[in-house]
Design a protein around this motif. Structure first.
Motif, PDB file in Angstrom:
ATOM      1  N   THR A  97      -0.221  -2.078 -12.340  1.00 56.06           N
ATOM      2  CA  THR A  97      -0.621  -3.200 -11.491  1.00 56.06           C
ATOM      3  C   THR A  97       0.616  -3.644 -10.732  1.00 56.06           C
ATOM      4  N   VAL A 135      -9.818   2.117  -9.540  1.00 54.87           N
ATOM      5  CA  VAL A 135      -8.702   1.572  -8.772  1.00 54.87           C
ATOM      6  C   VAL A 135      -9.222   0.506  -7.826  1.00 54.87           C
ATOM      7  N   LEU A 137      -1.790  -1.403   2.591  1.00 53.90           N
ATOM      8  CA  LEU A 137      -2.148  -1.669   1.206  1.00 53.90           C
ATOM      9  C   LEU A 137      -0.970  -2.357   0.542  1.00 53.90           C
ATOM     10  N   HIS A 195      -2.152  -2.980  -5.971  1.00 57.93           N
ATOM     11  CA  HIS A 195      -3.126  -2.082  -6.595  1.00 57.93           C
ATOM     12  C   HIS A 195      -3.146  -2.316  -8.092  1.00 57.93           C
ATOM     13  N   CYS A 248      -8.613   8.738  -4.625  1.00 59.25           N
ATOM     14  CA  CYS A 248      -8.290   7.896  -3.482  1.00 59.25           C
ATOM     15  C   CYS A 248      -8.915   8.484  -2.218  1.00 59.25           C
ATOM     16  N   TYR A 285      -1.378   4.512  -0.369  1.00 59.65           N
ATOM     17  CA  TYR A 285      -1.458   4.394  -1.819  1.00 59.65           C
ATOM     18  C   TYR A 285      -0.260   5.057  -2.489  1.00 59.65           C
ATOM     19  N   ILE A 294      -7.345  -8.617  -7.817  1.00 60.05           N
ATOM     20  CA  ILE A 294      -7.629  -7.187  -8.012  1.00 60.05           C
ATOM     21  C   ILE A 294      -7.940  -6.868  -9.479  1.00 60.05           C
ATOM     22  N   VAL A 340      -7.478  -1.959  -4.740  1.00 62.72           N
ATOM     23  CA  VAL A 340      -6.281  -2.277  -3.966  1.00 62.72           C
ATOM     24  C   VAL A 340      -6.560  -3.472  -3.072  1.00 62.72           C
ATOM     25  N   GLU A 391     -11.848  -0.407  -3.111  1.00 67.10           N
ATOM     26  CA  GLU A 391     -11.924   0.146  -4.468  1.00 67.10           C
ATOM     27  C   GLU A 391     -12.465   1.566  -4.445  1.00 67.10           C
TER      28      GLU A 391
END
Length: 380
Positions: A297, A265, A276, A279, A213, A221, A312, A267, A208
């Motif tokens: 999402t 965020v 990943l 998310h 990011c 991502y 998540i 993930v 998170e």
């Protein structure tokens, strides 16, 4: 009843809100906020002129054009046209709004004619827009129009629906707008998190961040954000895969900051591969502190069935109480046919607040049109 003639002209995006150009832009934004407030009966979707200005500035990924309808100095209508520059260059996304006192005078038709002609001049072949409809109408029967997907409907008597259908638009899809009170019950979230983690079976872990990011996850991502444009239900909307890379992720983050927004965020990471695979994003604006918005999402298809979506989203709901304690209402949007995500939202405590109709028209028909619609990106 208005007596003066209505003038329609392009409205430049100003450099700042000061001066005559900024005052005109502010008046146009205030009109948009008024129309939205009258639709929903509240100001939960109010956006400040400053945030609108930042969101309207041209960039590498999109450009926005505005037109104003004025009765003397009074703004009585507006048209907005957004054009993508990196992908989906066949489309134009449109918003047309007319003050309630000035409707049924052809102002919407004139505004849209300007926007449509401009879209054609830029080689756009399709117009898309979304109309908003609060919950409370009967979802089936002769008084509604059903989406082409076969799931979801909107009230046939709505002015936006009448305008759209009379103008040759097709109702391609309906999204459910849902809301829930926050903060969520801590015990309920803890139980959901524990159950979801057990289902994941140690093969996944949560990562998170707030606002930005971490560099080590940036490329993965970006790949998730790109899949968001292909893996959510879109019906027959003409929408192609978006092109996402690290630069586009950073642009999105910086643009939100310029709009005075914040994001949370979470993930899901597949432990054996480090990939990943899911998310979820929440956004919040201090100028509207009681309202939080659920944005993207997504869980990649190969990893569905492990309760990662619930995991998540429940964790991000926990973080809302910690990061944005003034939040009281959370809104989310899902395609009516996206039963899996709707079931997750229902389990979390969401309930229907309204519906958004996704309209589409191919511009080669050459037909005039008039409606009151708003642009909305695809959501989970």
């Amino acid at each position: 009843m208005p007596t003066r003639s209505i003038t329609i002209a392009p409205l430049p995006i100003p450099e700042a809100l000061g001066g005559p150009a900024g005052a005109d832009f502010t008046a146009s934004v205030e009109l948009a906020n008024l129309v939205t407030c009258l639709i929903w009966g509240n100001n939960d979707f109010w956006v400040s002129p400053a945030a609108r200005l930042e969101g309207s500035r041209a960039n590498d990924y999109s450009v926005t054009y505005l037109w104003a309808a004025k009765d003397g100095d009074r703004h009585v209508g507006r048209a907005l046209l957004e054009l993508s520059l990196q992908d989906n260059e066949q489309n134009g996304y449109v918003f047309v709004a007319v003050h309630p006192e000035y409707r049924r005078q052809g102002i919407g038709r004139r505004l849209l004619a300007e926007a449509e002609a401009f879209a054609r001049s830029r080689g756009r072949a399709t117009l898309q827009a979304w109309s908003e409809h609060p919950a409370g109408f009967v979802l089936e029967g002769p008084d509604v129009i059903q989406a082409e997907t076969g799931i979801g409907s909107v009230p046939a008597a709505s002015p936006a629906v009448r305008f759209a259908t009379a103008s040759g638009f097709r109702l391609e899809q309906v999204e459910r707008c849902s809301s829930m009170p926050i903060p969520a019950a801590p015990g309920r979230l803890a139980d959901q998190l524990a159950a979801a983690a057990a289902k994941a079976g140690g093969s996944y872990r949560l990562v998170e961040w707030t606002d930005n990011c971490p560099p080590e996850y940036l490329d993965h991502y970006a790949a998730l954000r790109q899949r968001m444009s292909t893996d959510v239900p879109l019906g027959e909307l003409d929408y192609e895969e978006e092109a996402w890379d690290a630069a586009r992720v950073r642009h999105k983050e910086e643009n939100l900051k310029r709009m005075n927004g914040r994001s949370l965020v979470v993930v899901a990471q597949h432990v054996p591969t480090g990939e990943l695979v899911g998310h979820t994003v929440l956004e919040w604006f201090p100028e509207q502190p009681e309202v939080v918005f659920q944005e993207d999402t997504l869980v990649l298809r190969a990893h569905r069935g492990n309760q990662l979506g619930l995991w998540i989203k429940a964790r991000n709901l926990q973080r809302v109480a910690e990061a944005w304690p003034r939040g009281r209402r959370l809104y989310t949007w899902n395609a009516a046919e996206n039963s899996h995500m709707l079931n997750i939202n229902n389990a979390l405590g969401f309930a229907p607040a309204g519906y958004e109709a996704a309209w589409q028209k191919k511009l080669h028909t050459g037909q005039p049109e008039a409606w009151s619609l708003s642009p909305t990106p695809p959501r989970s």
